[in-house]
Design a protein around this motif. Structure first.
Motif, PDB file in Angstrom:
ATOM      1  N   GLU A  91       0.819  -1.214   0.000  1.00 57.90           N
ATOM      2  CA  GLU A  91       0.000   0.000   0.000  1.00 57.90           C
ATOM      3  C   GLU A  91       0.853   1.265   0.000  1.00 57.90           C
ATOM      4  OE1 GLU A  91      -4.275  -0.710   2.039  1.00 57.90           O
ATOM      5  OE2 GLU A  91      -2.564  -0.889   3.389  1.00 57.90           O
ATOM      6  N   LYS A  92       1.992   1.207   0.647  1.00 60.77           N
ATOM      7  CA  LYS A  92       2.899   2.362   0.664  1.00 60.77           C
ATOM      8  C   LYS A  92       3.353   2.745  -0.742  1.00 60.77           C
ATOM      9  CE  LYS A  92       4.929   1.464   5.196  1.00 60.77           C
ATOM     10  NZ  LYS A  92       6.168   1.072   5.904  1.00 60.77           N
ATOM     11  N   HIS A  93       3.288   1.788  -1.660  1.00 60.49           N
ATOM     12  CA  HIS A  93       3.749   2.015  -3.022  1.00 60.49           C
ATOM     13  C   HIS A  93       2.593   2.138  -4.021  1.00 60.49           C
ATOM     14  CE1 HIS A  93       7.961   1.570  -1.965  1.00 60.49           C
ATOM     15  NE2 HIS A  93       7.565   0.625  -1.138  1.00 60.49           N
ATOM     16  N   GLY A  94       1.366   2.284  -3.538  1.00 60.97           N
ATOM     17  CA  GLY A  94       0.221   2.530  -4.410  1.00 60.97           C
ATOM     18  C   GLY A  94      -0.186   1.361  -5.277  1.00 60.97           C
ATOM     19  N   ILE A  95      -0.109   0.154  -4.743  1.00 57.59           N
ATOM     20  CA  ILE A  95      -0.434  -1.042  -5.522  1.00 57.59           C
ATOM     21  C   ILE A  95      -1.949  -1.235  -5.597  1.00 57.59           C
ATOM     22  CG2 ILE A  95      -0.175  -3.565  -5.640  1.00 57.59           C
ATOM     23  CD1 ILE A  95       2.413  -1.845  -6.134  1.00 57.59           C
ATOM     24  N   GLY A  96      -2.452  -1.476  -6.797  1.00 54.81           N
ATOM     25  CA  GLY A  96      -3.867  -1.737  -7.006  1.00 54.81           C
ATOM     26  C   GLY A  96      -4.150  -3.167  -7.423  1.00 54.81           C
ATOM     27  N   ILE A  97      -3.105  -3.869  -7.898  1.00 57.28           N
ATOM     28  CA  ILE A  97      -3.242  -5.260  -8.345  1.00 57.28           C
ATOM     29  C   ILE A  97      -2.023  -6.042  -7.855  1.00 57.28           C
ATOM     30  CG2 ILE A  97      -3.381  -6.821 -10.334  1.00 57.28           C
ATOM     31  CD1 ILE A  97      -4.549  -4.472 -11.930  1.00 57.28           C
ATOM     32  N   LEU A  98      -2.271  -7.228  -7.320  1.00 53.38           N
ATOM     33  CA  LEU A  98      -1.188  -8.122  -6.910  1.00 53.38           C
ATOM     34  C   LEU A  98      -1.290  -9.408  -7.715  1.00 53.38           C
ATOM     35  CD1 LEU A  98       1.190  -8.958  -5.101  1.00 53.38           C
ATOM     36  CD2 LEU A  98      -0.488  -9.669  -3.378  1.00 53.38           C
ATOM     37  N   VAL A  99      -0.173  -9.822  -8.305  1.00 58.27           N
ATOM     38  CA  VAL A  99      -0.096 -11.053  -9.094  1.00 58.27           C
ATOM     39  C   VAL A  99       0.732 -12.060  -8.302  1.00 58.27           C
ATOM     40  CG1 VAL A  99       0.703 -12.079 -11.259  1.00 58.27           C
ATOM     41  CG2 VAL A  99      -0.149  -9.725 -11.237  1.00 58.27           C
ATOM     42  N   ILE A 136      -4.947 -13.434   2.968  1.00 57.69           N
ATOM     43  CA  ILE A 136      -4.547 -12.306   2.120  1.00 57.69           C
ATOM     44  C   ILE A 136      -5.678 -11.903   1.186  1.00 57.69           C
ATOM     45  CG2 ILE A 136      -3.402 -13.593   0.259  1.00 57.69           C
ATOM     46  CD1 ILE A 136      -1.262 -11.245   0.386  1.00 57.69           C
ATOM     47  N   LEU A 137      -6.464 -12.869   0.709  1.00 56.32           N
ATOM     48  CA  LEU A 137      -7.606 -12.513  -0.147  1.00 56.32           C
ATOM     49  C   LEU A 137      -8.616 -11.659   0.612  1.00 56.32           C
ATOM     50  CD1 LEU A 137      -8.272 -15.747  -2.224  1.00 56.32           C
ATOM     51  CD2 LEU A 137      -7.452 -13.538  -3.057  1.00 56.32           C
ATOM     52  N   ASN A 138      -8.905 -12.016   1.864  1.00 61.69           N
ATOM     53  CA  ASN A 138      -9.830 -11.212   2.667  1.00 61.69           C
ATOM     54  C   ASN A 138      -9.283  -9.820   2.916  1.00 61.69           C
ATOM     55  OD1 ASN A 138     -11.718 -13.282   2.841  1.00 61.69           O
ATOM     56  ND2 ASN A 138     -10.900 -14.074   4.759  1.00 61.69           N
ATOM     57  N   ALA A 139      -7.999  -9.723   3.233  1.00 63.81           N
ATOM     58  CA  ALA A 139      -7.382  -8.417   3.488  1.00 63.81           C
ATOM     59  C   ALA A 139      -7.345  -7.565   2.219  1.00 63.81           C
ATOM     60  CB  ALA A 139      -5.982  -8.606   4.051  1.00 63.81           C
ATOM     61  N   GLU A 149      -9.565  -3.168  -1.292  1.00 61.14           N
ATOM     62  CA  GLU A 149      -9.922  -3.014  -2.702  1.00 61.14           C
ATOM     63  C   GLU A 149      -8.714  -3.177  -3.625  1.00 61.14           C
ATOM     64  OE1 GLU A 149     -12.221   0.558  -3.160  1.00 61.14           O
ATOM     65  OE2 GLU A 149     -13.829  -0.199  -1.896  1.00 61.14           O
ATOM     66  N   ILE A 150      -7.859  -4.145  -3.285  1.00 63.11           N
ATOM     67  CA  ILE A 150      -6.739  -4.516  -4.140  1.00 63.11           C
ATOM     68  C   ILE A 150      -7.149  -5.768  -4.905  1.00 63.11           C
ATOM     69  CG2 ILE A 150      -4.339  -5.312  -4.193  1.00 63.11           C
ATOM     70  CD1 ILE A 150      -3.880  -3.700  -1.610  1.00 63.11           C
ATOM     71  N   LYS A 151      -6.989  -5.739  -6.218  1.00 66.58           N
ATOM     72  CA  LYS A 151      -7.374  -6.873  -7.060  1.00 66.58           C
ATOM     73  C   LYS A 151      -6.253  -7.905  -7.079  1.00 66.58           C
ATOM     74  CE  LYS A 151     -10.158  -3.898  -9.899  1.00 66.58           C
ATOM     75  NZ  LYS A 151     -10.004  -2.855 -10.866  1.00 66.58           N
TER      76      LYS A 151
END
Length: 143
Positions: free
Chosen positions: A100-108, A116-119, A124-126
């Motif tokens: 989040e500190k780096h502005g991530i919107g999607i994690l692969v 981690i899916l619940n968090a 609202e990270i995809k």
């Protein structure tokens, strides 16, 4: 006595919000903020086994040794060592705070645990499930 529409909008000294006003405001917002910018993720992170783009995608989303951070156009910005990887508990929330500190919107990653899916859902990270190398996956995601 003036514009009839204007007389209907003001009652008792207060302005009534009509559907016309709402539509006009919405239209103005669209002119200022195009849809592409409103809904696009800022950056993309890939859970990786190493710090280079030729590394394999990690099967452990929260406990991956590294996160490789990319812009939307596929340009790699940095490699982050995952400080949460060796935590005995709470790795999911600690890893997501780092991202989040780096502005991530999607994690692969190759796999995602329930925690981690619940968090990610709360934040609202995809997520995207992928295998292979980071470079091949980024190329296919940013086409």
């Amino acid at each position: 006595m003036g514009n009839p529409d204007y007389q209907h909008q003001i009652k008792d000294g207060t302005m009534q919000i009509t559907p016309k006003i709402i539509y006009a405001l919405f239209f103005l917002l669209l002119l200022i903020f195009p849809f592409g910018n409103l809904f696009a993720a800022d950056k993309l992170a890939v859970a990786a086994e190493g710090p280079e783009s030729n590394a394999s995608i990690s099967t452990r989303a929260a406990r991956a040794p590294f996160y490789l951070i990319f812009e939307q156009n596929g340009r790699m910005i940095m490699a982050l060592q995952n400080t949460a990887a060796e935590e005995s508990s709470g790795a999911s929330s600690k890893a997501l705070k780092l991202l989040e500190k780096h502005g991530i919107g999607i994690l692969v990653a190759g796999d995602f645990g329930r925690n981690i899916l619940n968090a990610m859902k709360e934040r609202e990270i995809k997520h995207v499930i992928a295998t292979g190398t980071v470079a091949d996956t980024i190329r296919s995601l940013t086409k």
